[in-house]
Design an enzyme around this catalytic site. Sequence first.
Site, PDB file in Angstrom:
ATOM      1  N   ARG A  52       0.084  14.173  -0.915  1.00 28.52           N
ATOM      2  CA  ARG A  52      -0.449  13.057  -1.698  1.00 28.52           C
ATOM      3  C   ARG A  52      -1.921  12.822  -1.434  1.00 28.52           C
ATOM      4  NH1 ARG A  52       1.511   7.369  -0.927  1.00 28.52           N
ATOM      5  NH2 ARG A  52      -0.671   6.890  -1.247  1.00 28.52           N
ATOM      6  N   ALA A  92      -5.775  -0.834   0.577  1.00 24.27           N
ATOM      7  CA  ALA A  92      -5.704   0.609   0.829  1.00 24.27           C
ATOM      8  C   ALA A  92      -5.819   1.383  -0.477  1.00 24.27           C
ATOM      9  CB  ALA A  92      -4.390   0.967   1.532  1.00 24.27           C
ATOM     10  N   GLU A 135      -0.488  13.709   4.734  1.00 19.49           N
ATOM     11  CA  GLU A 135      -1.389  12.564   4.567  1.00 19.49           C
ATOM     12  C   GLU A 135      -1.920  12.048   5.907  1.00 19.49           C
ATOM     13  OE1 GLU A 135      -1.206   8.342   2.230  1.00 19.49           O
ATOM     14  OE2 GLU A 135       0.384   8.756   3.668  1.00 19.49           O
ATOM     15  N   GLU A 158      -3.316   1.768 -13.674  1.00 21.49           N
ATOM     16  CA  GLU A 158      -2.677   2.440 -12.543  1.00 21.49           C
ATOM     17  C   GLU A 158      -1.408   1.715 -12.105  1.00 21.49           C
ATOM     18  OE1 GLU A 158      -5.542   2.920  -9.444  1.00 21.49           O
ATOM     19  OE2 GLU A 158      -6.963   4.009 -10.712  1.00 21.49           O
ATOM     20  N   GLU A 160      -1.064  -1.417 -11.225  1.00 21.37           N
ATOM     21  CA  GLU A 160      -1.282  -2.327 -10.103  1.00 21.37           C
ATOM     22  C   GLU A 160      -1.190  -3.785 -10.550  1.00 21.37           C
ATOM     23  OE1 GLU A 160      -4.212   0.291  -7.203  1.00 21.37           O
ATOM     24  OE2 GLU A 160      -5.082  -1.207  -8.531  1.00 21.37           O
TER      25      GLU A 160
END
Length: 207
Positions: A52, A92, A135, A158, A160
């Site tokens: 990812r 993040a 990751e 996205e 969000e």
Amino acid sequence: MAKITKFNQSDVEIVAKKRTFNGFFKIDEYHFRHALFAGGQSEIVVREIFERGDAVAVLPYDPKLDAVLLIEQIRIGALSDKKSPWLLEVIAGMTDGSNDYESVVKKEAKEESGIELSNLEFMLSYLSSPGGTSERLYLYYAEADLSQAGGLFGVPDEGEDIKVHVLPVKQAFQLLDEGEMDNAATVICLQWLKLNIEAIREKYHTC
């Protein structure tokens, strides 16, 4: 003192590697041999790795308010494990291949909370779950004026939907101690702040 075995990349032989899924995230299948602690080589091991990319995270702190900013959003991976899949987290985001982590942190802070960061300080980096993903997360502490922070943010394209919370440090630490904060980046950032808060307060003469 216990002797720690020092293997490295040269002690791993990649026999084959193929991409088995290529969507928003990616999955690679590895066939490999590796050196054994007792000597010699292992049989071929097959493992799938979730690719990812790397990520950054930041914990903003306001020395005047003695408060931190956390965000709340739905995390579908917590659906069956938590009483609610809406989690309190640090800001993040994925690096998308960039090595300019501070710029990525500032961009994510603006997108997810509308704030400007200053005095960034690198905390540490860690592999999130190296048995299943490559990751690595890079964690930062930063300072910000949180007096006007709050509201709803995120990038709709996205998917969000983010709510901003400004919490007194004492409350954030209490939630940490009670187990309400249980995603790794948030726990590590708050534990780092716990270890360093007195020095930070001394710097700003914060009670």
